[in-house]
Design an enzyme around this catalytic site. Structure first.
Site, PDB file in Angstrom:
ATOM      1  N   CYS A 103       0.830  -1.206   0.000  1.00  0.00           N
ATOM      2  CA  CYS A 103       0.000   0.000   0.000  1.00  0.00           C
ATOM      3  C   CYS A 103       0.865   1.257   0.000  1.00  0.00           C
ATOM      4  O   CYS A 103       0.456   2.304  -0.505  1.00  0.00           O
ATOM      5  CB  CYS A 103      -0.951  -0.008   1.185  1.00  0.00           C
ATOM      6  SG  CYS A 103      -0.155  -0.199   2.796  1.00  0.00           S
ATOM      7  N   HIS A 128      -1.197   1.480   7.620  1.00  0.00           N
ATOM      8  CA  HIS A 128      -1.781   1.319   6.285  1.00  0.00           C
ATOM      9  C   HIS A 128      -1.758   2.672   5.574  1.00  0.00           C
ATOM     10  O   HIS A 128      -1.934   3.719   6.197  1.00  0.00           O
ATOM     11  CB  HIS A 128      -3.213   0.802   6.391  1.00  0.00           C
ATOM     12  CG  HIS A 128      -3.854   0.553   5.060  1.00  0.00           C
ATOM     13  ND1 HIS A 128      -3.315  -0.312   4.124  1.00  0.00           N
ATOM     14  CD2 HIS A 128      -4.997   1.062   4.497  1.00  0.00           C
ATOM     15  CE1 HIS A 128      -4.096  -0.333   3.053  1.00  0.00           C
ATOM     16  NE2 HIS A 128      -5.114   0.495   3.258  1.00  0.00           N
TER      17      HIS A 128
END
Length: 805
Positions: free
Chosen positions: A455, A761
């Site tokens: 990510c 994240h």
């Protein structure tokens, strides 16, 4: 001249090889935590000896496949591995263990017996002498052979199924034209290096190749001949060198498929000579005239040439009589490859009027790979350096160039801009773009697959793809004009080409996307593999810092496109030159440093993203100063540890005058000792695309989660250094290169981070123009924002701004 010529490539000598291996043994022993007690040390020897036995078994299994006169490098490495294991055990038993205090006083009979057994195994080992011989007698020279065009043409006609041709040129050149052969593949010369094995060629170099190329290469051991060729007239040194390296990889570094029964040859004088002599080739119609116009009367392939190349001796003398002369049509067989027209590009962003050209708002010039015209009258690098290092006024002719220094382009400008430069004939693709009326969408809306903790990469890619000027050059292939194959600092186009493939895939899936249509996410595995190949940090599935990846990607693209990447770095300023530089205004000194920087770093990436700041140290006793100038593509600004702040607080923190602590005091060259001193940073160059990293992590990786308020429109004019003494000084002898206030920016991308550095994240927000608005991207998922200021978020980590007027 015979049909084959030997080309000798010097490789490592036996003495150098053994020296390298002994160094590795010593390094292992130095790095390893060697037990200091007899029994644990003997146990470690037993474990390493077991690895040695396994390596010997691998050698035994591989040996029957090896030609004694042509050992592969893979087989050499097996022997080197076994030798390393043996020498580690030998050193531990013969040197390390007898030095232990416990050894001389140890009365334990069990330890004595174990030691005796290990020594006996070591001295009576039947394999080590053979291993030494392989390492010592490995060829000092690798023989590479060439084949004449006439012989290759004859072989293609009579024995085509036994040949595999490898075209070692960029795929774009291969598609335009290549030798006519049904068994042919293309391996881009920028896709491999001399340390590769055949396995890496298959897994890295061919990663984006057609399935047919991969299949042919995987069956390479089934061909009797492998013929390599390139074009000796283009990128001469690099492509020829890479062709020889590939031949060495196939002959000496074949790990998974040793080519003991296959002969590897290089076509003499390359593809251009093949065409010139009338060899059959396949070409797109548009290239036919170009290829044939410069060709003289074919030297082979025509019945009217009885003394042509087909009368030369065959590769195998006993086959001469069985190979009659081949009559070939002098007109090559053409396979039409239609080229799609390249369109104009469209953006939803409103067109921003450009100021009329004048001294303070210069015109925009096209990008060109030549050095800046502001230094074009300085004929040699040494002259350039001398001019850049002194306060002597530059030639008045340069002042006229100031009218050509440019400001950031409006969104309706067609190509990335760079300072005023001499023009060069570029690819016809640019004209094709300008002559085509089709319109394409640059505001791409498509997700990216997360292939395992990537990510950090996806959020940066989404933001960079929101940079229209960057995307445009990779969609219209303008970037291909600027790949520097001679630079030792880049990947020779490997990263740039794979980035272009990714951008084109995103455009294919994400252009003209209606709001209610969900597109298929784009695979990023190939691009990530290339990144991991260039920097091992990105080769695994570990989470990484997205701003570091952004820096890596921009640096890599810059070095691939760096027109001055093959030039030597400039010498540091002398003490006298530094003293003279300190007397200048900050604007003049920083501009001179920027000109020096461009002499070795000059690309479209620099033009778009690169800025500069000054770092000044000052002695508080004598007030002596020392100023250095640093470039940046990602500007990291500190986040104050307060309850609330805005981004201007971060810039104030970045540019404040800091009093250095006792341990950090500057050693003043005037006082000749450490003195109380201060340090201050000033931004001296603001780029067109400004990427700001909010430094939320300290040296212990603790995260500062304070909400940094950042605006959609940002004015950084107050933080652009006019001079340290606040004098507004106008430099008339050096170009402004767009550094004319005001410096107003508009937000177009936000990379966000939630959680800790190692367990968090990454997501992103990207502006897709006034019609589509802001979109939120979470790997393969995306959606429009749910409220107007959703992109102003406490989790913001990297901000993307573009300059406006």
């Amino acid at each position: 001249m015979g049909s084959e010529q030997a080309l000798s490539e010097v490789v490592e000598s036996a003495k150098e090889r053994f020296g390298r291996l002994r160094h590795l043994v010593q390094k292992f022993l130095d790095d390893d935590d060697v037990p200091q007690e007899c029994l644990p040390l003997l146990q470690e020897c037993a474990e390493i000896w077991s690895s040695y036995v396994d390596a010997c078994q691998d050698i035994t299994m591989q040996a029957p496949k090896e030609d004694a006169n042509r050992l592969s490098k893979g087989f050499l490495r097996l022997n080197e591995t076994a030798f390393l294991y043996y020498m580690i055990v030998y050193t531990l038993l013969e040197d390390t263990l007898p030095r232990l205090k416990e050894f001389s006083s140890n009365k334990d009979q069990n330890v004595r017996n174990l030691y005796g057994e290990r020594i006996q195994l070591l001295h009576n080992d039947p394999n080590i002498e053979r291993i030494r011989n392989v390492i010592e007698n490995y060829p000092k020279f690798i023989q590479l052979q060439t084949i004449e065009p006439g012989k290759l043409s004859s072989m293609l006609h009579f024995h085509g199924d036994a040949l595999l041709l490898i075209d070692v040129r960029p795929r774009s050149e291969f598609v335009r034209a290549h030798i006519k052969c049904k068994n042919i593949i293309c391996i881009d010369p920028a896709s491999f290096k001399d340390s590769f094995t055949d396995q890496q060629i298959e897994s890295v170099s061919l990663i984006t190749s057609p399935h047919s190329d991969i299949t042919f290469f995987s069956n390479r051991d089934k061909f009797k001949f492998i013929i390599l060729y390139t074009d000796t007239q283009l990128h001469n040194n690099f492509q020829q060198r890479q062709t020889r390296i590939l031949a060495k990889i196939l002959s000496q570094n074949s790990v998974i498929k040793p080519l003991s029964g296959t002969k590897i040859l290089i076509l003499e004088n390359g593809f251009s000579n093949w065409v010139k002599l009338g060899g059959a080739y396949q070409s797109s119609v548009s290239e036919t005239a170009h290829l044939t116009s410069s060709s003289s009367t074919p030297a082979f392939g025509s019945p009217q040439v009885p003394t042509g190349l087909f009368n030369q001796k065959s590769l195998s003398p006993n086959k001469d009589k069985s190979m009659p002369m081949v009559s070939m049509n002098t007109q090559p067989l053409l396979t039409t490859v239609q080229r799609p027209q390249l369109p104009l590009y469209y953006s939803d962003l409103p067109i921003i009027p450009q100021p009329s050209p004048n001294r303070n708002s210069p015109t925009v010039q096209k990008f060109s790979p030549h050095p800046p015209t502001t230094l074009s009258k300085l004929n040699t690098p040494s002259t350039i350096q001398n001019k850049a290092n002194t306060v002597e006024r530059i030639s008045p002719d340069i002042r006229a160039a100031q009218a050509h220094a440019y400001l950031p382009p409006a969104s309706n400008v067609f190509s990335p801009r760079i300072p005023p430069l001499p023009q060069q004939n570029l690819s016809s693709s640019r004209q094709t773009i300008l002559n085509n009326s089709q319109v394409l969408d640059l505001d791409l809306i498509v997700g990216l697959e997360n292939i395992g903790n990537c990510c950090y990469m996806n959020c940066i890619l989404q933001c960079l793809v929101g940079t229209h000027d960057l995307v445009r050059m990779f969609l219209d292939n303008t970037y291909l004009n600027f790949i520097n194959f001679d630079s030792s600092r880049g990947s020779k186009g490997l990263l740039a080409k794979n980035f272009a493939i990714l951008v084109n895939n995103m455009h294919r899936h994400g252009a003209f996307t209606p709001p209610n249509v969900r597109t298929i996410p784009v695979q990023t595995i190939q691009f990530k593999k290339i990144c991991g190949h260039i920097n091992p940090m990105y080769s695994d599935s570990m989470q990484q810092d997205c701003q570091e990846f952004c820096q890596f990607l921009l640096d890599g693209l810059h070095e691939d496109l760096n027109q001055n990447g093959s030039k030597k770095h400039l010498k540091q300023l002398s003490d006298e030159e530094e003293r003279m530089r300190e007397k200048m205004s900050i604007r003049k000194a920083s501009a001179l440093e920027w000109e020096r920087f461009l002499l070795t770093d000059f690309s479209a990436i620099i033009d778009l993203f690169q800025g500069q700041y000054a770092s000044r140290l000052q002695c508080q006793v004598c007030e002596h100063t020392s100023t250095t100038y640093q470039t940046f593509s990602v500007l990291s600004v500190p986040v104050p540890r307060v309850k609330t702040c805005n981004i201007l607080d971060c810039f104030r923190e970045f540019t404040k005058c800091e009093r250095l602590g006792v341990d950090e005091q500057w050693s003043c060259p005037k006082c000749l000792k450490k003195q109380p001193s201060t340090k201050q940073l000033k931004i001296t160059r603001l780029p067109k695309k400004l990427i700001i990293n909010l430094k939320r992590f300290d040296n212990q990786m603790n995260k500062n989660n304070v909400f940094v308020q950042y605006p959609y429109s940002l004015d950084l004019t107050p933080y652009w250094a006019r001079d340290f003494n606040h004098e507004a000084i106008v430099n008339e002898d050096i170009p402004t290169r767009g550094q004319v206030p005001p410096f107003r920016y508009r937000l177009y991308g936000v990379a966000c981070h939630s959680g800790s550095l190692y367990g968090g994240h990454y997501t992103s927000y990207v502006y897709k123009g006034p019609k589509k608005g802001w979109y939120f991207f979470d790997d393969s998922l995306y959606r429009p924002i749910t409220f107007s200021t959703e992109f102003i978020t406490p989790s913001a980590y990297v901000l993307f701004y573009e300059r406006i007027f």
